[in-house]
Design an enzyme around this catalytic site. Sequence first.
Site, PDB file in Angstrom:
ATOM      1  N   ARG A  15       8.299  -1.732  -5.265  1.00 25.94           N
ATOM      2  CA  ARG A  15       7.868  -2.759  -6.214  1.00 25.94           C
ATOM      3  C   ARG A  15       8.041  -2.258  -7.652  1.00 25.94           C
ATOM      4  NH1 ARG A  15       2.004  -3.775  -3.640  1.00 25.94           N
ATOM      5  NH2 ARG A  15       2.307  -1.550  -3.162  1.00 25.94           N
ATOM      6  N   LYS A  75       1.484   0.829  -8.135  1.00 25.35           N
ATOM      7  CA  LYS A  75       0.614   1.729  -7.372  1.00 25.35           C
ATOM      8  C   LYS A  75      -0.019   2.785  -8.265  1.00 25.35           C
ATOM      9  CE  LYS A  75      -0.498   1.865  -3.822  1.00 25.35           C
ATOM     10  NZ  LYS A  75      -1.772   1.239  -3.336  1.00 25.35           N
ATOM     11  N   TYR A  94      -2.865  -0.700  -9.886  1.00 35.86           N
ATOM     12  CA  TYR A  94      -3.840  -0.441  -8.828  1.00 35.86           C
ATOM     13  C   TYR A  94      -4.233   1.040  -8.892  1.00 35.86           C
ATOM     14  CZ  TYR A  94      -2.798  -4.938  -6.625  1.00 35.86           C
ATOM     15  OH  TYR A  94      -2.655  -6.272  -6.373  1.00 35.86           O
ATOM     16  N   HIS A  96      -7.613   2.383  -6.921  1.00 34.01           N
ATOM     17  CA  HIS A  96      -8.342   2.739  -5.687  1.00 34.01           C
ATOM     18  C   HIS A  96      -8.947   4.142  -5.804  1.00 34.01           C
ATOM     19  CE1 HIS A  96      -6.788  -0.859  -3.762  1.00 34.01           C
ATOM     20  NE2 HIS A  96      -5.567  -0.506  -4.093  1.00 34.01           N
ATOM     21  N   GLU A 118      -7.495  -3.888  -8.947  1.00 36.08           N
ATOM     22  CA  GLU A 118      -8.347  -4.291  -7.822  1.00 36.08           C
ATOM     23  C   GLU A 118      -9.800  -4.542  -8.203  1.00 36.08           C
ATOM     24  OE1 GLU A 118      -8.588   0.250  -7.747  1.00 36.08           O
ATOM     25  OE2 GLU A 118      -7.045  -1.269  -8.134  1.00 36.08           O
ATOM     26  N   SER A 134      -3.683  -8.699  -1.023  1.00 35.47           N
ATOM     27  CA  SER A 134      -4.497  -8.856   0.181  1.00 35.47           C
ATOM     28  C   SER A 134      -3.879  -9.900   1.097  1.00 35.47           C
ATOM     29  CB  SER A 134      -5.922  -9.264  -0.196  1.00 35.47           C
ATOM     30  OG  SER A 134      -6.567  -8.242  -0.914  1.00 35.47           O
ATOM     31  N   ARG A 203     -19.895 -17.221   3.978  1.00 34.00           N
ATOM     32  CA  ARG A 203     -18.464 -17.062   4.249  1.00 34.00           C
ATOM     33  C   ARG A 203     -18.152 -17.410   5.701  1.00 34.00           C
ATOM     34  NH1 ARG A 203     -13.434 -17.508   2.315  1.00 34.00           N
ATOM     35  NH2 ARG A 203     -12.013 -15.916   3.131  1.00 34.00           N
ATOM     36  N   SER A 220     -20.774 -10.359  12.030  1.00 40.71           N
ATOM     37  CA  SER A 220     -20.433  -8.962  12.290  1.00 40.71           C
ATOM     38  C   SER A 220     -21.677  -8.131  12.571  1.00 40.71           C
ATOM     39  CB  SER A 220     -19.688  -8.378  11.089  1.00 40.71           C
ATOM     40  OG  SER A 220     -19.272  -7.064  11.333  1.00 40.71           O
ATOM     41  N   LEU A 240     -13.795  -4.901   2.755  1.00 36.84           N
ATOM     42  CA  LEU A 240     -13.648  -4.505   1.352  1.00 36.84           C
ATOM     43  C   LEU A 240     -14.987  -4.575   0.637  1.00 36.84           C
ATOM     44  CD1 LEU A 240     -11.842  -3.934  -1.206  1.00 36.84           C
ATOM     45  CD2 LEU A 240     -11.840  -6.411  -1.542  1.00 36.84           C
ATOM     46  N   ALA A 268      -7.842  -1.630   5.033  1.00 35.65           N
ATOM     47  CA  ALA A 268      -8.776  -1.050   4.061  1.00 35.65           C
ATOM     48  C   ALA A 268      -8.460   0.402   3.726  1.00 35.65           C
ATOM     49  CB  ALA A 268     -10.207  -1.158   4.592  1.00 35.65           C
ATOM     50  N   ASP A 270      -6.499   1.836   1.683  1.00 37.66           N
ATOM     51  CA  ASP A 270      -6.432   2.160   0.254  1.00 37.66           C
ATOM     52  C   ASP A 270      -7.790   2.598  -0.285  1.00 37.66           C
ATOM     53  OD1 ASP A 270      -3.771   1.874  -0.516  1.00 37.66           O
ATOM     54  OD2 ASP A 270      -3.923  -0.290  -0.712  1.00 37.66           O
ATOM     55  N   VAL A 298      -0.892   2.661   6.622  1.00 38.52           N
ATOM     56  CA  VAL A 298      -0.033   2.848   5.454  1.00 38.52           C
ATOM     57  C   VAL A 298      -0.768   2.367   4.201  1.00 38.52           C
ATOM     58  CG1 VAL A 298       2.134   2.153   4.360  1.00 38.52           C
ATOM     59  CG2 VAL A 298       2.070   2.685   6.802  1.00 38.52           C
TER      60      VAL A 298
END
Length: 360
Positions: A15, A75, A94, A96, A118, A134, A203, A220, A240, A268, A270, A298
């Site tokens: 990118r 990145k 980004y 993280h 982010e 996302s 949600r 959950s 997240l 998740a 990252d 990845v």
Amino acid sequence: MKIGVPREIKNHEYRVGLVPDAVRALVAAGHQLIVERGAGAGIGFSDSDYAAAGASIAQSGEETFRGAELVVKVKEPQLEECRRLTRDQVLFTYLHLAADRAQAEALVASGCTAIAYETVAAPDGSLPLLTPMSEVAGRMAVQVGAQYCTKAFGGRGVLLGGVPGVAPARVVVVGGGVSGRHAAEMAVGLRADVTLFELSVPRLRELDQHFAGRARVLLSSPRAIEAALEGADLLIGAVLVPGAAAPRVVTRAMLRRMGAGAVAVDIAIDQGGCLESSRPTSHADPVFVEEGVIHYCVTNMPGAVPRTSTFALNNVTVPYVHRIASLGWQEAAARDPGLRVGVNISAGRILHPAVQRALQ
């Protein structure tokens, strides 16, 4: 303002921070653009495309960083890039940081101002610069999961949608945010048997209405997730917490219930990953096996579809680039509280509370 666009150097990252049309608009607004040689090659843009848009072409990353007041990337900077940054520069990309102490310390040492895509927020609390990636990662998770479910890639040899007379694969998605919803949509579209977990009751209601019975939407809890993973074929972790390290919501004991040859994709990763067994991987070496389950972790998943990802990212980041370049980061942040939340590091200090807590 002088804006630098370096070539990304993270493993298999194709990118680019700005496409030529974005460069053209920024030049028209009176800014100077410096684009590193080959920065857009991964998505089909040549140096001449950027030159035609009004950019100067730098011959190296060092030259690109050195000439820029604002550095626009995709990145997180690698450590060698962190060492190029100075107190007078702004980095917009980004980051993280909660899962990357070494990078955080290097950015603090540089003295630069680092604004993380982010954690930039919209007035409604959503994350507009994280959302497109996302969406990409959620959709990709099902594609790569389906690939690794095949026997040739080490899986059990199941087709997600099954066929008449043969049951579809069972897909469990943990986390009902943007990436989780998009993953569930893709899996439903392929006719898999889908269970989606979400912690927020409001949600849950939105998701239940959205899927209208095409997927099971459940509250959950550890016990519910454990039961759903019994014999499941594909797990997608999509939990997240903005700016913070992802909570480990799937334990090794839960994972073992899937059985050998099952597949887990941790979107998740990252932010550190939401599976106890997860560890970062790259496009060059994307998977490993733990507890008999194939893990795909990845850290730059959207980098595999760089053209789609770059255009989707530019759609939302470029207006912020214009504001920062025109007003300066301090005035832009003063006028926009959501952008102010995006400022993770400045003048040698970590400013984002979630990052502070994660790294203390």
